[in-house]
Design an enzyme around this catalytic site. Structure first.
Site, mmCIF file in Angstrom:
data_model
loop_
_atom_site.group_PDB
_atom_site.id
_atom_site.type_symbol
_atom_site.label_atom_id
_atom_site.label_comp_id
_atom_site.label_asym_id
_atom_site.label_seq_id
_atom_site.Cartn_x
_atom_site.Cartn_y
_atom_site.Cartn_z
ATOM 1 N N GLU A 1 11.913 -28.141 7.878
ATOM 2 C CA GLU A 1 11.763 -29.568 8.178
ATOM 3 C C GLU A 1 10.435 -30.030 7.596
ATOM 4 O O GLU A 1 9.370 -29.731 8.142
ATOM 5 C CB GLU A 1 11.776 -29.770 9.697
ATOM 6 N N HIS B 1 16.779 -32.454 9.768
ATOM 7 C CA HIS B 1 16.871 -31.216 10.548
ATOM 8 C C HIS B 1 18.110 -30.398 10.183
ATOM 9 O O HIS B 1 18.772 -29.847 11.064
ATOM 10 C CB HIS B 1 16.866 -31.561 12.036
ATOM 11 N N GLN C 1 8.079 -27.410 8.936
ATOM 12 C CA GLN C 1 8.387 -26.593 10.112
ATOM 13 C C GLN C 1 9.434 -25.577 9.698
ATOM 14 O O GLN C 1 10.517 -25.942 9.249
ATOM 15 C CB GLN C 1 8.942 -27.482 11.245
ATOM 16 N N HIS D 1 11.144 -34.703 18.874
ATOM 17 C CA HIS D 1 12.100 -35.324 17.950
ATOM 18 C C HIS D 1 12.484 -36.757 18.295
ATOM 19 O O HIS D 1 13.670 -37.137 18.238
ATOM 20 C CB HIS D 1 13.364 -34.457 17.846
HETATM 21 C C1 GLA Z 1 12.761 -27.968 16.098
HETATM 22 C C2 GLA Z 1 11.817 -27.354 17.056
HETATM 23 C C3 GLA Z 1 12.475 -26.214 17.735
HETATM 24 C C4 GLA Z 1 13.750 -26.630 18.371
HETATM 25 C C5 GLA Z 1 14.646 -27.248 17.344
HETATM 26 C C6 GLA Z 1 15.901 -27.795 17.950
HETATM 27 O O1 GLA Z 1 12.844 -27.278 14.942
HETATM 28 O O2 GLA Z 1 10.608 -26.979 16.476
HETATM 29 O O3 GLA Z 1 11.607 -25.695 18.704
HETATM 30 O O4 GLA Z 1 13.498 -27.569 19.374
HETATM 31 O O5 GLA Z 1 13.986 -28.274 16.692
HETATM 32 O O6 GLA Z 1 16.549 -26.892 18.764
#
Ligand code: GLA
Length: 379
Positions: free
Chosen positions: A344, A209, A316, A136
């Protein structure tokens, strides 16, 4: 719709305009966007909270700290509103231990394996902030910076955020200028338009997110929500959640979400991929093209429905597997395991190291653009 009264400055401007023969004065805009102070960062930067309200009374508040969606209030089938995103009441919550609640993510959302990549023959090293991998956007990703905020153009309430990510910031090459416009449409959609340009070749993957619970934030887990994801394939991962490079058919696996299924139906299966993700934490290869339907989630009790449309190639799906009740959210509520899900929209994780995945390279003179829509209805 209730019209707000024009202010003195607007009246003065109208008087000047009406004294000329042309152009004709535009009717005053009735966009509803409110700006309030939301506190200061640890460096003393002032942060604002912007509230957007549409003609149906749907409301969202967004802060320019990390471009975070703080609240999103939408009706159920009986017209009862609930805030469907996890978050905090104050800026302090976001400055503390927040797992990216509501945030804009960049420069590269999701993971980059071994926290490095090669571009134009040069290796770039990133902070390893998730085991050996980069997650991220790094230590101070776009979720932790203060964006410039201003009211967007157009009839519907919108907030335009800008951020200039400097050459070398978090290890990424090129000055990257990013604009994100959040619009709350009168169709009860939160639309996010992303745009970016660079002065050197770089990689980027921008997303939001937000953590959703369509029963309302803090109301139980999301295992009874029904999900459909418009994807015939997904990108399987290794134990560090880095894609192996394969695009695997979902058919016959817990990842076949092409027809609506309860999120909880297969979340504890003894499937290797589910075990690696500790639930769902996987990128799906969307079937769409253009601004296409990526996913639909239905909360059976309230009847709230969220549809996600995107121009991006992947999404995601993350089921809040790392939430464990230790984060105290709005109203001091604890957010337990799997009390929210994220969708996401994005390019595939680790694309900079996967030449066969769709390219995430942006070059000078090009403009990156993408759109994602979160649409709310009830049934
Ligand atoms: C994303 C990742 C997860 C986790 C979250 C935050 O979605 O794919 O594995 O790290 O962010 O906690």
């Amino acid at each position: 719709m209730r019209k707000s009264l024009p202010g003195a400055a607007t009246l003065a401007a109208l008087a000047v305009l009406s004294s000329c023969s042309s152009p004709k004065p535009e009717p005053p805009k009735t966009m509803k966007i409110r700006k309030q102070p939301f506190g200061q960062t640890k460096n003393g930067e002032s942060v604002e909270l912007y509230t957007l309200t549409n003609r149906n009374g749907v409301e969202t508040s967004i802060t320019n700290y990390g471009g975070r969606v703080v609240t999103l209030k939408v009706p159920d089938r009986a017209g009862k509103f609930a805030d469907v995103v996890l978050g905090f009441d104050t800026l302090d919550g976001y400055l503390g231990n927040s797992p990216y609640f509501g945030a804009l993510i960049g420069r590269y959302g999701n993971r980059i394996g071994k926290a490095k990549f090669t571009l134009d023959g040069k290796e770039y090293k990133l902070a390893a902030n998730n085991g050996p991998n980069a997650l991220h956007g790094g230590v101070l990703g776009f979720d932790k910076v203060v964006w410039n905020g201003e009211q967007g153009a157009g009839e519907e309430p919108s907030l335009k955020l800008n951020y200039l990510s400097k050459d070398g910031e978090e290890g990424y090459p090129g000055n990257l200028s990013v604009t994100v416009v959040y619009t709350l449409t009168d169709r009860n959609e939160l639309k996010i338009d992303y745009a970016a340009s660079t002065d050197k070749d770089t990689v980027l993957n921008l997303t939001n997110h937000s953590y959703f619970n369509l029963a309302g934030e803090g109301v139980g887990d999301i295992l009874n929500h029904e999900i459909m994801i418009n994807a015939d394939r997904f990108t399987p991962i290794d134990s560090g959640l880095i894609p192996t490079g394969e695009l695997r058919p979902v058919k016959g696996t817990p990842f076949d979400l092409t027809k609506p299924v309860a999120i909880g139906a297969h979340i504890n299966d003894k499937d290797q991929q589910i075990l690696f993700g500790k639930g769902y934490d996987h990128n799906f290869v969307l079937n769409g093209g253009g601004l296409a339907l990526a996913a639909r989630v239905v909360e059976p009790k309230s009847g709230r429905v969220m549809e996600v449309l995107t121009t991006q190639p992947g999404v995601q799906f993350y089921t809040g597997n790392f939430l464990d009740g230790s984060v105290q959210g709005k109203g001091g509520k604890a957010y337990p395991h799997r009390s929210a899900f994220c969708l996401e929209t994005q390019h595939f994780p680790d694309s900079p190291n996967k030449p066969d995945f769709p390219s995430v390279v942006l070059k000078p003179g090009e403009k990156f653009e993408s759109t994602t829509v979160y649409r709310f209805t009830a049934r």
